[in-house]
Design a protein around this motif. Structure first.
Motif, mmCIF file in Angstrom:
data_model
loop_
_atom_site.group_PDB
_atom_site.id
_atom_site.type_symbol
_atom_site.label_atom_id
_atom_site.label_comp_id
_atom_site.label_asym_id
_atom_site.label_seq_id
_atom_site.Cartn_x
_atom_site.Cartn_y
_atom_site.Cartn_z
ATOM 1 N N THR A 52 77.127 4.731 19.153
ATOM 2 C CA THR A 52 77.765 5.041 20.438
ATOM 3 C C THR A 52 77.891 6.539 20.632
ATOM 4 O O THR A 52 77.609 7.064 21.720
ATOM 5 C CB THR A 52 79.150 4.378 20.527
ATOM 6 O OG1 THR A 52 78.996 2.947 20.427
ATOM 7 C CG2 THR A 52 79.835 4.708 21.844
ATOM 8 N N PHE A 104 74.145 -0.114 24.153
ATOM 9 C CA PHE A 104 73.486 1.175 24.363
ATOM 10 C C PHE A 104 73.617 1.626 25.817
ATOM 11 O O PHE A 104 73.821 2.814 26.098
ATOM 12 C CB PHE A 104 72.012 1.087 23.973
ATOM 13 C CG PHE A 104 71.773 1.109 22.480
ATOM 14 C CD1 PHE A 104 72.025 2.256 21.745
ATOM 15 C CD2 PHE A 104 71.305 -0.012 21.816
ATOM 16 C CE1 PHE A 104 71.805 2.290 20.364
ATOM 17 C CE2 PHE A 104 71.075 0.009 20.449
ATOM 18 C CZ PHE A 104 71.333 1.150 19.716
ATOM 19 N N ALA A 105 73.497 0.679 26.747
ATOM 20 C CA ALA A 105 73.656 1.014 28.167
ATOM 21 C C ALA A 105 75.079 1.481 28.458
ATOM 22 O O ALA A 105 75.298 2.424 29.228
ATOM 23 C CB ALA A 105 73.298 -0.192 29.036
ATOM 24 N N ARG A 139 75.524 5.043 27.290
ATOM 25 C CA ARG A 139 74.874 5.983 28.202
ATOM 26 C C ARG A 139 75.730 6.226 29.447
ATOM 27 O O ARG A 139 75.944 7.374 29.854
ATOM 28 C CB ARG A 139 73.501 5.460 28.608
ATOM 29 C CG ARG A 139 72.834 6.305 29.679
ATOM 30 C CD ARG A 139 71.412 5.872 29.987
ATOM 31 N NE ARG A 139 70.891 6.609 31.129
ATOM 32 C CZ ARG A 139 70.494 7.870 31.108
ATOM 33 N NH1 ARG A 139 70.552 8.545 29.957
ATOM 34 N NH2 ARG A 139 70.051 8.479 32.182
ATOM 35 N N ARG A 164 78.184 0.916 14.625
ATOM 36 C CA ARG A 164 78.446 0.797 16.058
ATOM 37 C C ARG A 164 79.126 2.046 16.612
ATOM 38 O O ARG A 164 78.947 2.399 17.777
ATOM 39 C CB ARG A 164 79.271 -0.458 16.352
ATOM 40 C CG ARG A 164 80.634 -0.532 15.669
ATOM 41 C CD ARG A 164 81.236 -1.922 15.868
ATOM 42 N NE ARG A 164 82.580 -2.114 15.350
ATOM 43 C CZ ARG A 164 82.851 -2.507 14.107
ATOM 44 N NH1 ARG A 164 81.864 -2.713 13.235
ATOM 45 N NH2 ARG A 164 84.104 -2.695 13.731
ATOM 46 N N PRO A 209 70.430 -2.970 14.369
ATOM 47 C CA PRO A 209 70.962 -1.997 15.344
ATOM 48 C C PRO A 209 72.485 -1.966 15.319
ATOM 49 O O PRO A 209 73.140 -2.975 15.060
ATOM 50 C CB PRO A 209 70.440 -2.533 16.678
ATOM 51 C CG PRO A 209 70.278 -4.004 16.453
ATOM 52 C CD PRO A 209 69.841 -4.153 15.022
ATOM 53 N N THR A 220 74.206 -3.675 20.737
ATOM 54 C CA THR A 220 73.298 -4.510 21.504
ATOM 55 C C THR A 220 72.638 -3.650 22.580
ATOM 56 O O THR A 220 73.028 -2.496 22.796
ATOM 57 C CB THR A 220 74.052 -5.655 22.193
ATOM 58 O OG1 THR A 220 74.987 -5.076 23.138
ATOM 59 C CG2 THR A 220 74.832 -6.503 21.190
ATOM 60 N N ASP A 221 71.660 -4.208 23.275
ATOM 61 C CA ASP A 221 71.051 -3.460 24.382
ATOM 62 C C ASP A 221 72.106 -3.088 25.419
ATOM 63 O O ASP A 221 72.099 -1.975 25.963
ATOM 64 C CB ASP A 221 69.947 -4.298 25.039
ATOM 65 C CG ASP A 221 68.716 -4.429 24.155
ATOM 66 O OD1 ASP A 221 68.591 -3.658 23.180
ATOM 67 O OD2 ASP A 221 67.880 -5.325 24.429
ATOM 68 N N LEU A 222 73.033 -4.022 25.667
ATOM 69 C CA LEU A 222 74.111 -3.735 26.605
ATOM 70 C C LEU A 222 75.003 -2.622 26.064
ATOM 71 O O LEU A 222 75.451 -1.745 26.810
ATOM 72 C CB LEU A 222 74.936 -5.003 26.857
ATOM 73 C CG LEU A 222 76.173 -4.853 27.747
ATOM 74 C CD1 LEU A 222 75.798 -4.292 29.110
ATOM 75 C CD2 LEU A 222 76.879 -6.203 27.898
ATOM 76 N N GLY A 226 74.562 7.884 21.622
ATOM 77 C CA GLY A 226 74.217 7.529 22.996
ATOM 78 C C GLY A 226 75.013 8.304 24.025
ATOM 79 O O GLY A 226 74.477 8.737 25.053
#
Length: 227
Positions: A65, A34-35, A38, A61, A27, A30-32, A68
């Motif tokens: 971004t 992606f958050a 958003r 990356r 990926p 990280t999951d963070l 997202g």
């Protein structure tokens, strides 16, 4: 008058900064991360109704971004979504050779790693051939990317660019006349997925704000990170 919104990429996994190639399915964030992308997309949707162009560097990356941010922005302003493009000129610098070479525990303490990196960047900005491109070449590459973005940001145009802390702050440093050896201090303070706003007019580029991250640092959100 046109507007450029420069967004730093969200938090990336450690493999993003390694000299070893990442797995094809690794990926970009990280999951963070992606958050963070958003939330930044939603914040931008609060500020502007549309983007006339959207660009990112070619690093995973950065591309993740941009995707997202645009996905969240489009939830609010579906008619305001532009086609996206990739411009490798916005890529981050390749980390110069670290003094003493890498060690297994180099990344264990962020402060210690930052100290080593700062020493490497100081040598690099002074002219050391410690990276795949010289500092002068990096400035020329990223400056040309900024020029291309400025061309997109004509009168009444609003352009989104996703890049990295070093590249965004290197541009800001040049606009503000910050010496090259002091530029890394700006990069260190940049928050993941933060927003920097530039105005493009007849007199050139004006920095309106840098490193906006209130939408990430709010106590009910708590998404602000530096790495």
């Amino acid at each position: 008058m046109g507007v450029l919104y420069l967004v730093r990429h969200g938090q990336a996994p450690m493999h993003a900064y390694s000299s070893e190639p990442a797995a094809p399915d690794a990926p970009g964030l990280t999951d963070l991360g992606f958050a963070q992308a958003r939330h930044t997309g939603l914040e931008l949707a609060r500020q502007v109704p549309e983007f006339t162009a959207a660009v990112s560097g070619d690093l995973p990356r950065q591309r993740a971004t941009l995707d997202g941010v645009l996905a969240a922005f489009g939830e609010v302003h579906p008619a305001g979504l532009p086609a996206s493009a990739v411009d490798p000129g916005w890529d981050e610098y390749v980390i110069p050779a670290l003094p003493g070479g890498p060690s297994p525990d180099l990344y264990d303490t962020p402060a210690g790693y930052q100290q080593v990196l700062d020493a490497a960047l100081l040598r690099w900005t002074a002219g050391a051939a410690d990276s795949v491109e010289s500092y002068a070449e990096y400035v020329a590459r990223t400056g040309a990317a900024a020029d291309r973005a400025v061309e997109l940001a004509g009168s009444g145009q609003t352009v989104l660019v996703v890049s990295s802390a070093g590249t965004i702050t290197a541009l800001v440093a040049r606009l503000w006349g910050v010496p090259a050896e002091s530029w890394p201090a700006l990069a260190r303070a940049m928050v993941n997925a933060s927003i920097t706003k530039l105005i493009v007019g007849r007199r050139g580029i004006t920095v309106v704000s840098t490193n906006e991250h209130g939408h990430l640092a709010a106590t009910d959100v708590g998404l602000a990170t530096f790495r």
